[in-house]
Design a protein around this motif. Structure first.
Motif, PDB file in Angstrom:
ATOM      1  N   GLN A  95     -11.692   4.368  -6.919  1.00 10.71           N
ATOM      2  CA  GLN A  95     -11.872   4.891  -5.557  1.00 10.71           C
ATOM      3  C   GLN A  95     -10.670   5.701  -5.110  1.00 10.71           C
ATOM      4  O   GLN A  95     -10.779   6.845  -4.649  1.00 10.71           O
ATOM      5  CB  GLN A  95     -12.022   3.713  -4.589  1.00 10.71           C
ATOM      6  CG  GLN A  95     -13.405   3.370  -4.153  1.00 10.71           C
ATOM      7  CD  GLN A  95     -13.328   2.319  -3.060  1.00 10.71           C
ATOM      8  OE1 GLN A  95     -12.493   1.412  -3.090  1.00 10.71           O
ATOM      9  NE2 GLN A  95     -14.207   2.443  -2.095  1.00 10.71           N
ATOM     10  N   ASN A  96      -9.510   5.085  -5.216  1.00  8.53           N
ATOM     11  CA  ASN A  96      -8.294   5.702  -4.697  1.00  8.53           C
ATOM     12  C   ASN A  96      -7.940   6.991  -5.433  1.00  8.53           C
ATOM     13  O   ASN A  96      -7.502   7.971  -4.810  1.00  8.53           O
ATOM     14  CB  ASN A  96      -7.132   4.704  -4.769  1.00  8.53           C
ATOM     15  CG  ASN A  96      -7.347   3.517  -3.854  1.00  8.53           C
ATOM     16  OD1 ASN A  96      -8.209   3.543  -2.974  1.00  8.53           O
ATOM     17  ND2 ASN A  96      -6.579   2.455  -4.056  1.00  8.53           N
ATOM     18  N   ILE A  97      -8.113   7.009  -6.740  1.00  6.11           N
ATOM     19  CA  ILE A  97      -7.761   8.215  -7.487  1.00  6.11           C
ATOM     20  C   ILE A  97      -8.774   9.332  -7.219  1.00  6.11           C
ATOM     21  O   ILE A  97      -8.424  10.522  -7.215  1.00  6.11           O
ATOM     22  CB  ILE A  97      -7.648   7.922  -9.001  1.00  6.11           C
ATOM     23  CG1 ILE A  97      -6.719   8.930  -9.685  1.00  6.11           C
ATOM     24  CG2 ILE A  97      -8.989   7.884  -9.677  1.00  6.11           C
ATOM     25  CD1 ILE A  97      -5.280   8.771  -9.330  1.00  6.11           C
ATOM     26  N   LEU A  98     -10.026   8.976  -6.957  1.00  6.25           N
ATOM     27  CA  LEU A  98     -11.013   9.989  -6.577  1.00  6.25           C
ATOM     28  C   LEU A  98     -10.646  10.618  -5.233  1.00  6.25           C
ATOM     29  O   LEU A  98     -10.757  11.838  -5.055  1.00  6.25           O
ATOM     30  CB  LEU A  98     -12.408   9.367  -6.495  1.00  6.25           C
ATOM     31  CG  LEU A  98     -13.073   8.949  -7.808  1.00  6.25           C
ATOM     32  CD1 LEU A  98     -14.438   8.330  -7.523  1.00  6.25           C
ATOM     33  CD2 LEU A  98     -13.208  10.113  -8.767  1.00  6.25           C
ATOM     34  N   LEU A  99     -10.216   9.789  -4.292  1.00  6.70           N
ATOM     35  CA  LEU A  99      -9.847  10.300  -2.972  1.00  6.70           C
ATOM     36  C   LEU A  99      -8.545  11.086  -3.009  1.00  6.70           C
ATOM     37  O   LEU A  99      -8.353  12.027  -2.233  1.00  6.70           O
ATOM     38  CB  LEU A  99      -9.716   9.138  -1.986  1.00  6.70           C
ATOM     39  CG  LEU A  99     -11.023   8.427  -1.627  1.00  6.70           C
ATOM     40  CD1 LEU A  99     -10.725   7.128  -0.887  1.00  6.70           C
ATOM     41  CD2 LEU A  99     -11.917   9.322  -0.793  1.00  6.70           C
ATOM     42  N   ASP A 100      -7.668  10.734  -3.900  1.00  5.30           N
ATOM     43  CA  ASP A 100      -6.341  11.341  -3.958  1.00  5.30           C
ATOM     44  C   ASP A 100      -6.309  12.619  -4.778  1.00  5.30           C
ATOM     45  O   ASP A 100      -5.487  13.509  -4.511  1.00  5.30           O
ATOM     46  CB  ASP A 100      -5.355  10.321  -4.540  1.00  5.30           C
ATOM     47  CG  ASP A 100      -3.912  10.713  -4.298  1.00  5.30           C
ATOM     48  OD1 ASP A 100      -3.648  11.365  -3.283  1.00  5.30           O
ATOM     49  OD2 ASP A 100      -3.058  10.350  -5.117  1.00  5.30           O
ATOM     50  N   LEU A 101      -7.207  12.737  -5.763  1.00  3.44           N
ATOM     51  CA  LEU A 101      -7.132  13.874  -6.682  1.00  3.44           C
ATOM     52  C   LEU A 101      -8.422  14.687  -6.745  1.00  3.44           C
ATOM     53  O   LEU A 101      -8.396  15.907  -6.586  1.00  3.44           O
ATOM     54  CB  LEU A 101      -6.776  13.387  -8.096  1.00  3.44           C
ATOM     55  CG  LEU A 101      -5.385  12.787  -8.301  1.00  3.44           C
ATOM     56  CD1 LEU A 101      -5.212  12.360  -9.748  1.00  3.44           C
ATOM     57  CD2 LEU A 101      -4.307  13.777  -7.919  1.00  3.44           C
ATOM     58  N   VAL A 102      -9.549  14.029  -6.993  1.00  8.76           N
ATOM     59  CA  VAL A 102     -10.781  14.769  -7.263  1.00  8.76           C
ATOM     60  C   VAL A 102     -11.350  15.391  -5.997  1.00  8.76           C
ATOM     61  O   VAL A 102     -11.692  16.579  -5.976  1.00  8.76           O
ATOM     62  CB  VAL A 102     -11.820  13.845  -7.934  1.00  8.76           C
ATOM     63  CG1 VAL A 102     -13.092  14.634  -8.257  1.00  8.76           C
ATOM     64  CG2 VAL A 102     -11.251  13.230  -9.208  1.00  8.76           C
ATOM     65  N   ALA A 148       5.850  14.958  -4.138  1.00  2.00           N
ATOM     66  CA  ALA A 148       6.522  13.684  -3.873  1.00  2.00           C
ATOM     67  C   ALA A 148       5.705  12.807  -2.925  1.00  2.00           C
ATOM     68  O   ALA A 148       5.658  11.578  -3.082  1.00  2.00           O
ATOM     69  CB  ALA A 148       7.912  13.940  -3.288  1.00  2.00           C
ATOM     70  N   LEU A 149       5.029  13.419  -1.954  1.00  2.00           N
ATOM     71  CA  LEU A 149       4.200  12.651  -1.029  1.00  2.00           C
ATOM     72  C   LEU A 149       3.023  12.003  -1.747  1.00  2.00           C
ATOM     73  O   LEU A 149       2.668  10.855  -1.454  1.00  2.00           O
ATOM     74  CB  LEU A 149       3.691  13.563   0.094  1.00  2.00           C
ATOM     75  CG  LEU A 149       4.710  13.964   1.162  1.00  2.00           C
ATOM     76  CD1 LEU A 149       4.091  14.963   2.129  1.00  2.00           C
ATOM     77  CD2 LEU A 149       5.212  12.741   1.918  1.00  2.00           C
ATOM     78  N   VAL A 150       2.400  12.721  -2.670  1.00  4.89           N
ATOM     79  CA  VAL A 150       1.285  12.152  -3.435  1.00  4.89           C
ATOM     80  C   VAL A 150       1.757  10.953  -4.247  1.00  4.89           C
ATOM     81  O   VAL A 150       1.122   9.887  -4.247  1.00  4.89           O
ATOM     82  CB  VAL A 150       0.663  13.215  -4.351  1.00  4.89           C
ATOM     83  CG1 VAL A 150      -0.369  12.585  -5.284  1.00  4.89           C
ATOM     84  CG2 VAL A 150       0.014  14.321  -3.530  1.00  4.89           C
ATOM     85  N   LEU A 151       2.877  11.115  -4.942  1.00  6.16           N
ATOM     86  CA  LEU A 151       3.410  10.015  -5.748  1.00  6.16           C
ATOM     87  C   LEU A 151       3.812   8.840  -4.868  1.00  6.16           C
ATOM     88  O   LEU A 151       3.487   7.676  -5.176  1.00  6.16           O
ATOM     89  CB  LEU A 151       4.604  10.504  -6.558  1.00  6.16           C
ATOM     90  CG  LEU A 151       5.301   9.460  -7.443  1.00  6.16           C
ATOM     91  CD1 LEU A 151       4.332   8.889  -8.468  1.00  6.16           C
ATOM     92  CD2 LEU A 151       6.516  10.065  -8.140  1.00  6.16           C
ATOM     93  N   ALA A 152       4.487   9.124  -3.759  1.00  7.15           N
ATOM     94  CA  ALA A 152       4.921   8.053  -2.860  1.00  7.15           C
ATOM     95  C   ALA A 152       3.723   7.324  -2.258  1.00  7.15           C
ATOM     96  O   ALA A 152       3.760   6.097  -2.079  1.00  7.15           O
ATOM     97  CB  ALA A 152       5.793   8.630  -1.751  1.00  7.15           C
ATOM     98  N   THR A 153       2.655   8.054  -1.949  1.00  8.57           N
ATOM     99  CA  THR A 153       1.459   7.416  -1.390  1.00  8.57           C
ATOM    100  C   THR A 153       0.853   6.431  -2.377  1.00  8.57           C
ATOM    101  O   THR A 153       0.523   5.286  -2.024  1.00  8.57           O
ATOM    102  CB  THR A 153       0.422   8.488  -1.002  1.00  8.57           C
ATOM    103  OG1 THR A 153       0.963   9.313   0.022  1.00  8.57           O
ATOM    104  CG2 THR A 153      -0.862   7.849  -0.511  1.00  8.57           C
ATOM    105  N   GLU A 154       0.688   6.851  -3.615  1.00  4.27           N
ATOM    106  CA  GLU A 154       0.101   5.970  -4.626  1.00  4.27           C
ATOM    107  C   GLU A 154       0.966   4.725  -4.848  1.00  4.27           C
ATOM    108  O   GLU A 154       0.452   3.599  -4.905  1.00  4.27           O
ATOM    109  CB  GLU A 154      -0.063   6.731  -5.946  1.00  4.27           C
ATOM    110  CG  GLU A 154      -1.175   7.760  -5.939  1.00  4.27           C
ATOM    111  CD  GLU A 154      -2.539   7.120  -6.147  1.00  4.27           C
ATOM    112  OE1 GLU A 154      -2.603   5.900  -6.350  1.00  4.27           O
ATOM    113  OE2 GLU A 154      -3.539   7.861  -6.091  1.00  4.27           O
ATOM    114  N   LEU A 155       2.263   4.925  -4.978  1.00  6.24           N
ATOM    115  CA  LEU A 155       3.142   3.780  -5.228  1.00  6.24           C
ATOM    116  C   LEU A 155       3.198   2.861  -4.012  1.00  6.24           C
ATOM    117  O   LEU A 155       3.272   1.629  -4.160  1.00  6.24           O
ATOM    118  CB  LEU A 155       4.545   4.282  -5.590  1.00  6.24           C
ATOM    119  CG  LEU A 155       4.638   5.094  -6.898  1.00  6.24           C
ATOM    120  CD1 LEU A 155       6.075   5.539  -7.146  1.00  6.24           C
ATOM    121  CD2 LEU A 155       4.128   4.282  -8.081  1.00  6.24           C
ATOM    122  N   THR A 156       3.157   3.439  -2.803  1.00  4.02           N
ATOM    123  CA  THR A 156       3.169   2.613  -1.601  1.00  4.02           C
ATOM    124  C   THR A 156       1.906   1.772  -1.497  1.00  4.02           C
ATOM    125  O   THR A 156       1.948   0.596  -1.104  1.00  4.02           O
ATOM    126  CB  THR A 156       3.313   3.498  -0.348  1.00  4.02           C
ATOM    127  OG1 THR A 156       4.533   4.236  -0.435  1.00  4.02           O
ATOM    128  CG2 THR A 156       3.323   2.659   0.919  1.00  4.02           C
TER     129      THR A 156
END
Length: 356
Positions: A95-102, A148-156
């Motif tokens: 779910q999260n990777i679809l919302l974040d990337l696709v 950096a925001l994308v990476l920080a969002t996923e890690l957060t």
């Protein structure tokens, strides 16, 4: 159709997730549906407005926005991934990777910024352009900052109490969906839009390099989740795991692997989209340069011949010397700029276009 697990008992009693149920299980997510309808309605209104003025809009962009962008939003928030995300980790990770990337990639391929600028009335279009060029938007969409925001969002999401709390609190879960979508869009939309929203140095070769770098960065959360020793939201999934579910640690490894695989799959079409834009831009630039060269090679104003020149031309005709005739009778040409200008571009053109 499987409904949303409204209680611990209902969550634990969900039927085993098979391939058939993965395709047929759906639930209604009202906030997500409202967002999809709002985005689709605004995009459709803009396309109709352009067509009413006799202007076209590429159907491929509309299809990318509707199918890949909005379609992915629906799948991520209302399909079996949403039905089972409270009992299994891997559907939540997908779910999260679809919302974040696709989904951001699909929305960006529709180029909503250019569509809005063209469809809005003059004053509104100007205000939108001023917003896109404002300091805050420039900062948030600056390529290194947005990556950096994308990476920080996923890690957060995964390595703070954010995700575990969102599983318990419905409104925070919806906010997390929106957070992931916005973070991904801040990088993808400015890179693919035809509007000038990035710094001048972000040429197409630079954008291709940034997309390649982003593909590497996007793989980091999946690798970390897959190899992390501590369970993510472990207490929740240990308590809510149904009897048929795999081991919680194995479930987390499946989720990390899915994140990694999807991130790498998305990087390829993203890079191809940049390369296609680059090729089109080069064709437009080449055509414009050819038109400029053609307009600069114009005949100069005819000059009055001196008696000597007239005599030379007459002798050439008598001697049947065509080359000398052409030289004597042809009008002088204005020398093009690349023959007189001293610059790197002019030097390159001189090398590529030998003088006749």
């Amino acid at each position: 159709m499987v409904g949303y697990p409204s209680s611990d008992l209902a969550a634990a009693s969900l039927p085993e997730l098979t391939t058939g149920r993965l395709l047929s299980s759906w639930q209604l997510d009202v906030p997500a549906l409202l967002l999809v309808l709002a985005l689709g309605g605004l995009y459709g209104w803009a396309v109709v407005r352009l067509r009413s003025r006799g202007e076209g809009w590429p159907p491929a962009r509309t299809a990318a926005f509707a199918l890949l962008g909005l379609g992915t939003l629906v799948i991520a928030t209302m399909s079996a991934l949403a039905v089972y995300d409270h009992v299994l980790f891997w559907p939540a990770a997908v779910q999260n990777i679809l919302l974040d990337l696709v989904a951001p990639l699909g929305l960006a391929l529709g180029d909503p910024l250019s569509l809005a600028v063209r469809a809005l009335p003059g004053p509104s279009s100007g205000r939108l352009r001023r917003i896109m060029s404002g300091r805050l938007v420039r900062l948030l969409t600056f390529p290194l900052v947005s990556t950096a925001l994308v990476l920080a969002t996923e890690l957060t999401v995964y390595f703070t109490p954010y995700f575990a709390t969102a599983l318990r609190v419905g409104w925070l879960h919806e906010l997390m969906y929106l957070h992931l979508l916005v973070a991904g869009s801040l990088f993808v939309v400015p890179v693919l839009t035809h509007e000038q929203t990035l710094p001048a140095w972000c040429t197409h070769p630079v954008r291709a390099g940034l997309v390649f770098l982003d593909g590497i960065v996007d793989a980091v959360p999946g690798v970390v989740v897959m190899t992390h020793g501590t369970l993510i939201a472990g207490a929740w999934y240990l308590h809510h795991a149904p009897t048929w579910a795999p081991d919680v640690r194995h479930d987390q490894q499946l989720g990390g692997g899915a994140m990694l695989g999807i991130a790498e799959l998305v990087a390829l079409p993203f890079l191809l989209a940049i390369l296609v834009q680059w090729a089109r831009h080069e064709r437009v630039e080449t055509a414009a340069l050819d038109r400029r060269l053609d307009t600069e090679l114009v005949p100069a104003a005819p000059r009055t011949r001196t008696p000597d020149q007239a005599e030379t031309a007459g002798l050439a005709r008598q001697a049947k010397a065509p080359d000398l005739v052409r030289q004597a009778e042809a009008p002088d040409l204005v020398r093009p700029w690349w023959e007189t200008e001293q610059s790197e571009v002019a030097d390159r053109i001189r090398r590529q276009r030998p003088r006749d």
